[in-house]
Motif scaffolding. Structure first.
Motif, short mmCIF file in Angstrom:
data_model
loop_
_atom_site.label_atom_id
_atom_site.label_comp_id
_atom_site.label_asym_id
_atom_site.label_seq_id
_atom_site.Cartn_x
_atom_site.Cartn_y
_atom_site.Cartn_z
N MET A 1 0.84 -1.19 0.00
CA MET A 1 0.00 0.00 0.00
C MET A 1 0.88 1.24 0.00
O MET A 1 1.95 1.27 0.62
N LEU A 2 0.42 2.27 -0.69
CA LEU A 2 1.19 3.50 -0.81
C LEU A 2 0.43 4.69 -0.23
O LEU A 2 -0.80 4.77 -0.34
N ALA A 3 1.18 5.60 0.37
CA ALA A 3 0.60 6.81 0.95
C ALA A 3 1.51 7.99 0.68
O ALA A 3 2.70 7.82 0.37
N ILE A 4 0.96 9.18 0.81
CA ILE A 4 1.72 10.41 0.72
C ILE A 4 1.52 11.20 2.01
O ILE A 4 0.40 11.28 2.54
N ALA A 5 2.60 11.77 2.52
CA ALA A 5 2.54 12.58 3.74
C ALA A 5 2.63 14.06 3.38
O ALA A 5 3.39 14.45 2.48
N THR A 6 1.86 14.86 4.09
CA THR A 6 1.91 16.32 3.94
C THR A 6 2.12 16.97 5.29
O THR A 6 1.42 16.64 6.25
N LYS A 7 3.09 17.87 5.37
CA LYS A 7 3.32 18.65 6.58
C LYS A 7 2.69 20.03 6.38
O LYS A 7 3.01 20.72 5.41
N LEU A 8 1.82 20.42 7.28
CA LEU A 8 1.14 21.71 7.13
C LEU A 8 2.12 22.88 7.18
O LEU A 8 1.90 23.90 6.53
N THR A 9 3.21 22.74 7.94
CA THR A 9 4.19 23.81 7.99
C THR A 9 4.81 24.05 6.61
O THR A 9 5.19 25.18 6.28
N LYS A 10 4.94 23.00 5.82
CA LYS A 10 5.59 23.12 4.52
C LYS A 10 4.68 23.75 3.47
O LYS A 10 5.17 24.19 2.41
N ILE A 11 3.39 23.80 3.73
CA ILE A 11 2.48 24.49 2.81
C ILE A 11 1.90 25.74 3.48
O ILE A 11 0.88 26.27 3.05
N ASN A 12 2.60 26.20 4.54
CA ASN A 12 2.25 27.45 5.23
C ASN A 12 0.79 27.47 5.70
O ASN A 12 0.13 28.50 5.64
N TYR A 13 0.33 26.33 6.15
CA TYR A 13 -1.05 26.21 6.67
C TYR A 13 -2.08 26.73 5.68
O TYR A 13 -3.10 27.31 6.07
N ASP A 14 -1.80 26.51 4.40
CA ASP A 14 -2.74 26.88 3.33
C ASP A 14 -3.75 25.74 3.20
O ASP A 14 -3.51 24.75 2.52
N TYR A 15 -4.92 25.90 3.84
CA TYR A 15 -5.90 24.81 3.89
C TYR A 15 -6.56 24.56 2.53
O TYR A 15 -6.98 23.45 2.24
N LYS A 16 -6.65 25.60 1.73
CA LYS A 16 -7.16 25.40 0.36
C LYS A 16 -6.21 24.48 -0.41
O LYS A 16 -6.65 23.57 -1.12
N LYS A 17 -4.91 24.71 -0.23
CA LYS A 17 -3.93 23.84 -0.88
C LYS A 17 -3.98 22.43 -0.31
O LYS A 17 -3.83 21.45 -1.03
N SER A 28 -5.17 8.60 -6.07
CA SER A 28 -4.08 7.76 -6.56
C SER A 28 -3.39 6.91 -5.50
O SER A 28 -2.61 6.02 -5.84
N PHE A 29 -3.67 7.19 -4.21
CA PHE A 29 -2.97 6.51 -3.13
C PHE A 29 -3.96 5.93 -2.13
O PHE A 29 -5.13 6.32 -2.09
N TYR A 203 4.84 -3.45 3.57
CA TYR A 203 4.53 -2.35 4.48
C TYR A 203 3.62 -1.33 3.80
O TYR A 203 3.48 -1.30 2.58
N ILE A 204 3.03 -0.46 4.62
CA ILE A 204 2.42 0.76 4.08
C ILE A 204 3.57 1.73 3.87
O ILE A 204 4.25 2.12 4.82
N ILE A 205 3.83 2.11 2.64
CA ILE A 205 4.97 2.96 2.32
C ILE A 205 4.48 4.39 2.19
O ILE A 205 3.70 4.72 1.29
N VAL A 206 4.93 5.24 3.12
CA VAL A 206 4.46 6.62 3.19
C VAL A 206 5.54 7.55 2.65
O VAL A 206 6.56 7.79 3.32
N GLY A 207 5.36 8.05 1.47
CA GLY A 207 6.33 8.95 0.87
C GLY A 207 6.09 10.39 1.28
O GLY A 207 4.96 10.88 1.21
N TYR A 208 7.15 11.06 1.71
CA TYR A 208 7.07 12.50 1.98
C TYR A 208 7.81 13.23 0.88
O TYR A 208 9.05 13.18 0.82
#
Length: 227
Positions: A1-17, A28-29, A203-208
């Protein structure tokens, strides 16, 4: 299984984004792991997230409130110790065993629970095994000897350069066994080999994605499924 991780600090807490990323990732994941670092309580955001895994830092004063909030949605919940960079002085001084109190409450909800094991492997091992939880560890750190479903967090780039390496300086500095050997902690997709994947294929592979653009997110899936 594949996943993507998002850090809110890295997108400046842009909730629309965040919602835009979530919309694309959920198509896709299998999972979208959202590391809120601080509080994410906006119901207009939460109710529109799909396939989400929400992080709760157990050392936060409001960890139980966050847990209860997230448990009211159809999310997986990831309980971690907490990064002192996002904690108050009082929170940072809480004992590591605080994570057990949060986990004991977490399993009373219906949600699937992930457990970030870095720094607390021996504390959480028996509880994870007894309750059939998902142990979640960081690429480059030792795979904990825990009999459970596993997820692995992998920061990645298409190709490493000096600017990207500098942007990850704080992350790498928090790894106890980092001595300039970034290749042991960050995956360069152009160097990805079959033998690297075989070790974690179940494993569940979580890509950042260090670069957050959607093309780079899809490259991760193409590389991992194409090997």
């Amino acid at each position: 299984m594949l996943a993507i991780a998002t850090k809110l600090t890295k997108i400046n807490y842009d909730y629309k984004k965040l919602l835009e990323i979530n919309k694309n990732v959920s198509k896709s994941f299998d999972y979208h792991v959202i590391d809120a670092e601080t509080t994410l309580l906006d119901e207009s955001i939460l109710e529109n997230l799909k396939k989400a895994v929400l992080t709760v830092q157990s050392k936060r004063m409001d960890s139980f409130e966050l847990l209860e909030k997230y448990a009211s949605y159809d999310f997986d919940i990831c309980v971690v110790l907490g990064n002192k960079a996002y904690l108050s002085e009082k929170e940072a001084n809480f004992q590591k065993t605080r994570i057990m109190h949060v986990l004991e409450k977490a399993v009373t909800y219906k949600n699937k629970i992930w457990v970030g094991t870095e720094g607390v492997e021996n504390i959480v091992k028996n509880f994870i095994e007894k309750n059939d939880l998902i142990s979640y560890y960081v690429y480059g750190c030792e795979n904990p000897d825990i009999s459970s479903k596993k997820a692995i967090y992998i920061p990645y780039v298409e190709k490493m350069d000096e600017n990207i390496l500098n942007s990850m300086k704080n992350y790498l500095g928090r790894r106890e066994n980092y001595h300039g050997n970034w290749q042991d902690f960050i995956v360069s997709l152009e160097d990805l080999k079959n033998e690297d994947l075989n070790k974690i294929k179940d494993y569940i592979i979580v890509g950042y994605p260090i670069n957050q653009d959607y093309e780079n997110i899809l490259n991760f899936k193409n590389k991992f499924l194409g090997k």
